[in-house]
Design an enzyme around this catalytic site. Structure first.
Site, PDB file in Angstrom:
ATOM      1  N   HIS A   1     -14.613  15.299  57.275  1.00  0.00           N
ATOM      2  CA  HIS A   1     -14.311  15.295  58.714  1.00  0.00           C
ATOM      3  C   HIS A   1     -15.453  14.643  59.504  1.00  0.00           C
ATOM      4  CE1 HIS A   1     -12.474  17.466  62.350  1.00  0.00           C
ATOM      5  NE2 HIS A   1     -13.653  17.034  62.813  1.00  0.00           N
ATOM      6  N   GLU A   2     -16.698  15.010  59.159  1.00  0.00           N
ATOM      7  CA  GLU A   2     -17.854  14.496  59.919  1.00  0.00           C
ATOM      8  C   GLU A   2     -18.122  13.014  59.626  1.00  0.00           C
ATOM      9  OE1 GLU A   2     -18.666  16.268  62.346  1.00  0.00           O
ATOM     10  OE2 GLU A   2     -17.656  18.041  61.568  1.00  0.00           O
TER      11      GLU A   2
ATOM     12  N   CYS B   1     -11.199  20.391  65.891  1.00  0.00           N
ATOM     13  CA  CYS B   1     -12.265  19.445  66.235  1.00  0.00           C
ATOM     14  C   CYS B   1     -12.773  19.745  67.629  1.00  0.00           C
ATOM     15  CB  CYS B   1     -11.719  18.021  66.161  1.00  0.00           C
ATOM     16  SG  CYS B   1     -12.962  16.778  66.531  1.00  0.00           S
TER      17      CYS B   1
ATOM     18  N   HIS C   1     -15.824  10.984  61.588  1.00  0.00           N
ATOM     19  CA  HIS C   1     -16.271  10.800  62.981  1.00  0.00           C
ATOM     20  C   HIS C   1     -17.214   9.597  63.081  1.00  0.00           C
ATOM     21  CE1 HIS C   1     -14.597  13.900  65.452  1.00  0.00           C
ATOM     22  NE2 HIS C   1     -15.056  14.898  64.716  1.00  0.00           N
TER      23      HIS C   1
HETATM   24 ZN    ZN Z   1     -14.373  16.815  64.756  1.00  0.00          ZN
END
Ligand code: ZN
Length: 193
Positions: A143-144, A101, A147
């Site tokens: 993953h995004e 990340c 976030h």
């Molecule tokens: Zn990340």
């Protein structure tokens, strides 16, 4: 224009980012912001970047994997930008694989993710899409979107035994890259075992 990446500890990375309004996405400033996100992602060698990773309270992310130097062996996918994304279904089947990340520079860890997901989002032109992706591409979307919901990959790790400094990771897999960041090992103190 390259934007400044914010790092773990920044409160915006722990917030659920609200949807962008129709007005907001039509703004000229937003169009140039998306372009700057792409420039920033490419410069940092990322395969995905969420707006709150550059300190912007906007529910948007970009992704791309084409000859990526940080993920050289990963399957390619083209440049994509999504607004107001929402994952609507996850496959039960999961796969543990390595993630890093840009907001936690210098580390990699093995993260279980659904092999396949379906998500809804708007394209930058405002068109609504529903898309099913699998494999590495599905991992990046998860993953995004995490976030944008205030989560990091480390929150998804089952345990930290796989957590690896990038120097060791590159040695293990014979990857020759210059490490630009010099992350502090103090981060280890923050990890809950
Ligand atoms: Zn990340």
């Amino acid at each position: 224009m390259k934007l400044k990446l914010v790092k773990i500890g920044n409160p915006l990375l722990r917030k659920k980012i609200l949807s962008i309004s129709k007005m907001g996405m039509k703004a000229k400033r937003f169009r140039s912001f998306l372009k700057n996100m792409v420039t920033t992602m490419r410069h940092a060698g990322g395969v995905g970047l969420a707006a709150n990773q550059v300190g912007e309270n906007q529910r948007a992310f970009v992704m791309e994997c084409q000859g990526n130097r940080r993920y050289p062996s990963r399957p390619a996918f083209p440049l994509q930008a999504y607004l107001n994304p929402r994952i609507v279904s996850y496959s039960k089947a999961k796969l543990r694989d390595w993630e890093g990340c840009l907001s936690i520079p210098g580390f990699r860890g093995k993260v279980p993710r659904s092999k396949q997901i379906t998500f809804e989002a708007l394209r930058p032109d405002g068109q609504k899409i529903r898309k099913t992706v699998r494999g590495f591409e599905a991992r990046v979307v998860q993953h995004e979107v995490d976030h944008l919901n205030g989560l990091f990959y480390i929150d998804r790790m089952k345990d930290f035994r796989s957590w690896t400094h990038l120097e060791e990771f590159n040695r293990k897999f014979g990857i020759k890259v210059k490490i630009k960041s010099n992350p502090s090992l103090d981060l280890l103190a923050a990890v809950k075992y």
